[in-house]
Design a protein around this motif. Structure first.
Motif, mmCIF file in Angstrom:
data_model
loop_
_atom_site.group_PDB
_atom_site.id
_atom_site.type_symbol
_atom_site.label_atom_id
_atom_site.label_comp_id
_atom_site.label_asym_id
_atom_site.label_seq_id
_atom_site.Cartn_x
_atom_site.Cartn_y
_atom_site.Cartn_z
ATOM 1 N N LEU A 169 0.859 -1.179 0.000
ATOM 2 C CA LEU A 169 0.000 0.000 0.000
ATOM 3 C C LEU A 169 0.894 1.227 0.000
ATOM 4 O O LEU A 169 2.018 1.166 0.507
ATOM 5 C CB LEU A 169 -0.871 0.045 1.266
ATOM 6 C CG LEU A 169 -1.840 -1.114 1.523
ATOM 7 C CD1 LEU A 169 -2.385 -1.019 2.948
ATOM 8 C CD2 LEU A 169 -2.987 -1.064 0.524
ATOM 9 N N LEU A 170 0.379 2.329 -0.516
ATOM 10 C CA LEU A 170 1.116 3.589 -0.431
ATOM 11 C C LEU A 170 0.195 4.628 0.195
ATOM 12 O O LEU A 170 -0.985 4.704 -0.156
ATOM 13 C CB LEU A 170 1.571 4.062 -1.814
ATOM 14 C CG LEU A 170 2.713 3.239 -2.422
ATOM 15 C CD1 LEU A 170 2.877 3.579 -3.891
ATOM 16 C CD2 LEU A 170 4.034 3.470 -1.691
ATOM 17 N N TYR A 171 0.758 5.397 1.124
ATOM 18 C CA TYR A 171 -0.012 6.431 1.822
ATOM 19 C C TYR A 171 0.682 7.758 1.574
ATOM 20 O O TYR A 171 1.805 7.982 2.030
ATOM 21 C CB TYR A 171 -0.050 6.093 3.312
ATOM 22 C CG TYR A 171 -1.009 6.891 4.182
ATOM 23 C CD1 TYR A 171 -1.318 8.228 3.935
ATOM 24 C CD2 TYR A 171 -1.606 6.296 5.274
ATOM 25 C CE1 TYR A 171 -2.194 8.928 4.753
ATOM 26 C CE2 TYR A 171 -2.484 6.989 6.109
ATOM 27 C CZ TYR A 171 -2.770 8.303 5.840
ATOM 28 O OH TYR A 171 -3.629 9.000 6.653
ATOM 29 N N LEU A 172 -0.006 8.596 0.817
ATOM 30 C CA LEU A 172 0.517 9.923 0.461
ATOM 31 C C LEU A 172 -0.136 10.914 1.427
ATOM 32 O O LEU A 172 -1.352 11.096 1.397
ATOM 33 C CB LEU A 172 0.080 10.192 -0.975
ATOM 34 C CG LEU A 172 0.836 11.099 -1.922
ATOM 35 C CD1 LEU A 172 2.306 10.747 -1.974
ATOM 36 C CD2 LEU A 172 0.224 10.979 -3.330
ATOM 37 N N ASP A 173 0.674 11.537 2.283
ATOM 38 C CA ASP A 173 0.089 12.293 3.400
ATOM 39 C C ASP A 173 0.681 13.697 3.510
ATOM 40 O O ASP A 173 1.904 13.858 3.584
ATOM 41 C CB ASP A 173 0.362 11.516 4.702
ATOM 42 C CG ASP A 173 -0.506 11.982 5.854
ATOM 43 O OD1 ASP A 173 -1.267 12.949 5.693
ATOM 44 O OD2 ASP A 173 -0.415 11.359 6.930
ATOM 45 N N GLY A 174 -0.203 14.672 3.545
ATOM 46 C CA GLY A 174 0.235 16.053 3.792
ATOM 47 C C GLY A 174 0.454 16.297 5.277
ATOM 48 O O GLY A 174 0.921 17.377 5.651
ATOM 49 N N GLY A 175 0.137 15.303 6.106
ATOM 50 C CA GLY A 175 0.276 15.450 7.558
ATOM 51 C C GLY A 175 -0.999 16.032 8.144
ATOM 52 O O GLY A 175 -1.742 16.760 7.468
ATOM 53 N N SER A 176 -1.221 15.701 9.391
ATOM 54 C CA SER A 176 -2.454 16.121 10.036
ATOM 55 C C SER A 176 -2.541 17.641 10.112
ATOM 56 O O SER A 176 -1.603 18.309 10.525
ATOM 57 C CB SER A 176 -2.482 15.521 11.438
ATOM 58 O OG SER A 176 -3.783 15.565 11.904
ATOM 59 N N GLY A 177 -3.685 18.172 9.704
ATOM 60 C CA GLY A 177 -3.885 19.619 9.760
ATOM 61 C C GLY A 177 -3.131 20.385 8.686
ATOM 62 O O GLY A 177 -2.908 21.588 8.825
ATOM 63 N N ALA A 178 -2.762 19.714 7.615
ATOM 64 C CA ALA A 178 -2.049 20.385 6.519
ATOM 65 C C ALA A 178 -2.841 21.603 6.047
ATOM 66 O O ALA A 178 -4.075 21.595 6.050
ATOM 67 C CB ALA A 178 -1.854 19.406 5.364
ATOM 68 N N MET A 179 -2.137 22.635 5.629
ATOM 69 C CA MET A 179 -2.822 23.858 5.214
ATOM 70 C C MET A 179 -3.607 23.663 3.928
ATOM 71 O O MET A 179 -4.613 24.310 3.700
ATOM 72 C CB MET A 179 -1.814 24.983 5.033
ATOM 73 C CG MET A 179 -1.320 25.521 6.359
ATOM 74 S SD MET A 179 -0.176 26.854 6.149
ATOM 75 C CE MET A 179 -1.293 28.179 5.740
#
Ligand code: 1GP
Length: 250
Positions: A169-179
């Motif tokens: 699986l791949l998880y592309l994440d802006g991070g929690s609370g990304a602007m």
């Protein structure tokens, strides 16, 4: 097995919605009701975890999720301390956008010593953090530099390298609370390069954000902060409707 469901759904073009619950943030009397209604309201997965969650809070939240919902509960751990029997599965995350060996293999060894004795399904997942406007807890705590927002080709080849390494699986994440959410261009670039299911999260706040991520090629969208800040069923339904609507339109 959940991995089979992820692969089959992605192969069939079935888009999915995951609600992320961070034990360090969620609380409140309304949570059991939200969880009880979640499946009916269009949630497909409950993800539990966060950069700063402690072991006890993670276990309690996973137990609460199991008590009040029939949905699959998947740990999204910030550290091996967050492993708990109370969940169904765990994302075994390799932080392949970073160059910190602890998050590429170090914590995994400590986690393996626990997982050997647990019934959790282990989901080998390539985790890519992307700079979406401000430093996030995930990049700060992991001491890694996220991928630049406007370099889709870097994300593309990082993801492809992850697939070549055998990550499922791949998880592309802006991070929690990304602007802002990850750009559709970057999602498209990754989608065009890999066949494994693609999970996308970080900064998704509106039905339009979700529709754009799905149209660009996300298979699973993850929402945490928007529903932490406004834990209302109406908003949850509006966001999951973007996923159901996409299926209908597709
Ligand atoms: C963070 O992808 C998740 O790891 C969800 O992000 O909290 O911004 O929805 P948000």
């Amino acid at each position: 097995m959940l991995i089979d469901a992820f692969i089959a759904d992605a192969g069939a073009g079935q888009k999915r919605f995951a609600l992320l619950l961070d034990p360090a943030h969620v609380a409140g009397a309304g949570l059991p009701a939200l969880l009880e209604g979640a499946a009916g309201d269009g949630v497909d997965y409950l993800f539990i975890g966060g950069s700063l969650a402690n072991a006890q809070a993670t276990e309690q939240l996973a137990e609460l999720a199991r008590r009040h919902s029939t949905l699959p509960v998947i740990l999204f751990p910030g550290s091996p301390q967050q492993l708990t029997h109370a969940a169904h599965a765990v994302f075994f995350l390799s932080l392949i956008s970073g160059r910190n060996p602890e998050y590429l293999i170090g914590h995994h060894v400590a986690a393996a010593a626990q997982l050997e004795h647990m019934a959790l399904e282990v989901l080998p997942t390539g985790y890519l953090l992307v700079d979406c406007g401000r430093p996030t807890s995930a990049s700060y705590i992991s001491n890694t530099q996220p991928l630049p927002y406007d370099k889709p080709e870097l994300a593309r080849y990082t993801a492809l390298a992850g697939q070549y390494l055998g990550l499922q699986l791949l998880y592309l994440d802006g991070g929690s609370g990304a602007m802002r959410p990850i750009s559709p261009r970057m999602i498209q670039a990754v989608r065009a390069a890999v066949q494994v299911p693609l999970i996308v999260g970080g900064g998704l706040r509106t039905a339009e954000d979700i529709a754009q991520a799905l149209a660009a090629g996300a298979d699973v969208v993850v929402v945490g902060t928007a529903l932490e800040q406004d834990p209302k069923r109406e908003l949850l339904r509006e966001l999951t409707q973007a996923v159901r609507g996409f299926i209908a339109a597709g």
